[in-house]
Design a protein around this motif. Sequence first.
Motif, PDB file in Angstrom:
ATOM      1  N   MET A  26      11.018  51.190  23.051  1.00  0.00           N
ATOM      2  CA  MET A  26      11.318  51.212  21.614  1.00  0.00           C
ATOM      3  C   MET A  26      12.818  50.987  21.442  1.00  0.00           C
ATOM      4  SD  MET A  26       9.287  54.472  20.155  1.00  0.00           S
ATOM      5  CE  MET A  26       7.551  54.693  20.406  1.00  0.00           C
ATOM      6  N   SER A  28      15.817  51.348  18.561  1.00  0.00           N
ATOM      7  CA  SER A  28      16.025  51.948  17.246  1.00  0.00           C
ATOM      8  C   SER A  28      17.473  51.790  16.801  1.00  0.00           C
ATOM      9  CB  SER A  28      15.648  53.430  17.257  1.00  0.00           C
ATOM     10  OG  SER A  28      16.578  54.170  18.026  1.00  0.00           O
ATOM     11  N   THR A  31      17.042  54.865  12.483  1.00  0.00           N
ATOM     12  CA  THR A  31      15.652  55.103  12.061  1.00  0.00           C
ATOM     13  C   THR A  31      15.152  56.415  12.661  1.00  0.00           C
ATOM     14  OG1 THR A  31      14.871  53.770  13.927  1.00  0.00           O
ATOM     15  CG2 THR A  31      15.071  52.655  11.781  1.00  0.00           C
ATOM     16  N   LEU A  34      11.591  57.728  11.506  1.00  0.00           N
ATOM     17  CA  LEU A  34      10.575  56.760  11.893  1.00  0.00           C
ATOM     18  C   LEU A  34      10.374  56.759  13.408  1.00  0.00           C
ATOM     19  CD1 LEU A  34       8.658  54.503  10.961  1.00  0.00           C
ATOM     20  CD2 LEU A  34      10.572  52.916  11.212  1.00  0.00           C
ATOM     21  N   THR A  35      11.458  56.811  14.164  1.00  0.00           N
ATOM     22  CA  THR A  35      11.360  56.821  15.625  1.00  0.00           C
ATOM     23  C   THR A  35      10.731  58.115  16.124  1.00  0.00           C
ATOM     24  OG1 THR A  35      13.287  55.367  15.777  1.00  0.00           O
ATOM     25  CG2 THR A  35      12.637  56.526  17.782  1.00  0.00           C
ATOM     26  N   LYS A  37       8.565  59.987  14.576  1.00  0.00           N
ATOM     27  CA  LYS A  37       7.137  59.904  14.258  1.00  0.00           C
ATOM     28  C   LYS A  37       6.426  58.930  15.189  1.00  0.00           C
ATOM     29  CE  LYS A  37       3.441  60.892  11.997  1.00  0.00           C
ATOM     30  NZ  LYS A  37       2.773  62.161  12.259  1.00  0.00           N
ATOM     31  N   ALA A  38       7.079  57.814  15.499  1.00  0.00           N
ATOM     32  CA  ALA A  38       6.477  56.826  16.394  1.00  0.00           C
ATOM     33  C   ALA A  38       6.273  57.405  17.788  1.00  0.00           C
ATOM     34  CB  ALA A  38       7.355  55.575  16.460  1.00  0.00           C
ATOM     35  N   VAL A  39       7.260  58.110  18.318  1.00  0.00           N
ATOM     36  CA  VAL A  39       7.140  58.728  19.641  1.00  0.00           C
ATOM     37  C   VAL A  39       6.052  59.795  19.615  1.00  0.00           C
ATOM     38  CG1 VAL A  39       8.300  60.126  21.395  1.00  0.00           C
ATOM     39  CG2 VAL A  39       9.502  58.196  20.346  1.00  0.00           C
ATOM     40  N   GLU A  40       6.045  60.621  18.593  1.00  0.00           N
ATOM     41  CA  GLU A  40       5.029  61.666  18.467  1.00  0.00           C
ATOM     42  C   GLU A  40       3.622  61.061  18.464  1.00  0.00           C
ATOM     43  OE1 GLU A  40       3.528  65.061  15.271  1.00  0.00           O
ATOM     44  OE2 GLU A  40       5.308  63.881  14.823  1.00  0.00           O
ATOM     45  N   THR A  41       3.414  60.035  17.667  1.00  0.00           N
ATOM     46  CA  THR A  41       2.115  59.377  17.570  1.00  0.00           C
ATOM     47  C   THR A  41       1.729  58.737  18.895  1.00  0.00           C
ATOM     48  OG1 THR A  41       2.457  58.964  15.215  1.00  0.00           O
ATOM     49  CG2 THR A  41       0.802  57.608  16.325  1.00  0.00           C
ATOM     50  N   LEU A  42       2.685  58.095  19.535  1.00  0.00           N
ATOM     51  CA  LEU A  42       2.428  57.460  20.827  1.00  0.00           C
ATOM     52  C   LEU A  42       1.979  58.485  21.860  1.00  0.00           C
ATOM     53  CD1 LEU A  42       2.635  54.991  22.722  1.00  0.00           C
ATOM     54  CD2 LEU A  42       5.008  55.679  23.125  1.00  0.00           C
ATOM     55  N   SER A  64      19.920  59.784  15.526  1.00  0.00           N
ATOM     56  CA  SER A  64      18.643  59.420  16.147  1.00  0.00           C
ATOM     57  C   SER A  64      18.547  59.874  17.598  1.00  0.00           C
ATOM     58  CB  SER A  64      18.431  57.903  16.093  1.00  0.00           C
ATOM     59  OG  SER A  64      18.237  57.456  14.787  1.00  0.00           O
TER      60      SER A  64
END
Length: 75
Positions: A26, A28, A31, A34-35, A37-42, A64
């Motif tokens: 990733m 960044s 962000t 957003l980053t 949340k993206a890591v958490e979701t991943l 960040s």
Amino acid sequence: MDLKAAPQTQTPTAVLPGAAEVTVIMVSYNTRLLTLKAVETLLESSRGLAMRVVVFDNGSHDGSAEAIRQAFPSI
């Protein structure tokens, strides 16, 4: 380019037999939310996979890299 978040390995406790090894990169810049949340979701959606997560922060001024280090010490 200012690389503040160093790459590290995120290895789940139980890797599925025959699971692919995946590297996720990733990039960044200012962000933080957003980053995060993206890591958490991943991480939540990839349980059972052998995975390495690499986050490159391009000199963000919004905290960040620090937020990622704090929320996800293994990344």
